[in-house]
Design a protein around this motif. Structure first.
Motif, mmCIF file in Angstrom:
data_model
loop_
_atom_site.group_PDB
_atom_site.id
_atom_site.type_symbol
_atom_site.label_atom_id
_atom_site.label_comp_id
_atom_site.label_asym_id
_atom_site.label_seq_id
_atom_site.Cartn_x
_atom_site.Cartn_y
_atom_site.Cartn_z
ATOM 1 N N UNK A 77 77.827 24.557 -43.262
ATOM 2 C CA UNK A 77 76.725 24.552 -42.298
ATOM 3 C C UNK A 77 76.778 25.780 -41.388
ATOM 4 N N UNK A 78 77.995 26.236 -41.059
ATOM 5 C CA UNK A 78 78.139 27.411 -40.199
ATOM 6 C C UNK A 78 77.639 28.665 -40.902
ATOM 7 N N UNK A 79 77.884 28.722 -42.191
ATOM 8 C CA UNK A 79 77.458 29.917 -42.920
ATOM 9 C C UNK A 79 75.939 30.035 -42.997
ATOM 10 N N UNK A 80 75.227 28.910 -42.893
ATOM 11 C CA UNK A 80 73.764 28.941 -42.952
ATOM 12 C C UNK A 80 73.118 28.964 -41.576
ATOM 13 N N UNK A 84 73.894 31.381 -32.439
ATOM 14 C CA UNK A 84 74.082 30.324 -31.434
ATOM 15 C C UNK A 84 74.642 29.039 -32.073
ATOM 16 N N UNK A 85 74.124 28.719 -33.249
ATOM 17 C CA UNK A 85 74.588 27.513 -33.920
ATOM 18 C C UNK A 85 75.981 27.696 -34.519
ATOM 19 N N UNK A 86 76.342 28.924 -34.825
ATOM 20 C CA UNK A 86 77.680 29.172 -35.368
ATOM 21 C C UNK A 86 78.757 28.799 -34.354
ATOM 22 N N UNK A 87 78.487 29.035 -33.070
ATOM 23 C CA UNK A 87 79.447 28.659 -32.033
ATOM 24 C C UNK A 87 79.636 27.143 -32.000
ATOM 25 N N UNK A 88 78.542 26.400 -32.160
ATOM 26 C CA UNK A 88 78.635 24.944 -32.175
ATOM 27 C C UNK A 88 79.438 24.452 -33.383
#
Length: 118
Positions: A77-80, A84-88
């Motif tokens: 999920x982080x790769x997609x 901002x969402x990568x930090x979460x």
């Protein structure tokens, strides 16, 4: 006024007498209970001990497996995700790792404590 006080005292006397009779009767009718085999040999204690032992063993096995699956899912999920969402997702990965370590350490500690009572 004196009649009211006398009536009040008589009611209190009746309640005190009834309470004392109830306490005396309960104390005279109680029968002592003796543990024949001891509590440590009862089915409830040995069954609970086995249940805790089995649960902690399975938790030490399942926690890392589930944490690994969650970490793989979070990495996908982080790769997609955007920045901002990568930090979460990074925070969720760290939380999964810490939770896995806590679950394994907690179950190992509980298993060790139960081991002393065998």
């Amino acid at each position: 006024m004196l009649k009211k006080i006398k009536n009040f005292l008589e009611k209190i006397k009746e309640k005190i007498v009834i309470t004392l009779v109830a306490i005396y009767t309960a104390s005279m009718m109680s029968t002592p209970v003796y543990a024949v085999e001891g509590v440590s040999n009862s089915k409830i204690v040995t069954g609970t001990e086995k249940l805790i032992n089995d649960t902690t063993t399975w938790l030490m096995i399942l926690a890392p497996v589930l944490a690994g699956l969650l970490i793989i899912y979070f990495c996908i999920r982080r790769s997609a995700a955007d920045e901002m969402d990568q930090k979460k997702w990074n925070n969720r990965i760290v939380t999964a790792i810490i939770s896995c370590i806590g679950a394994v350490l907690g179950s190992a500690t509980l298993n060790l404590i139960i081991g002393y009572y065998r």
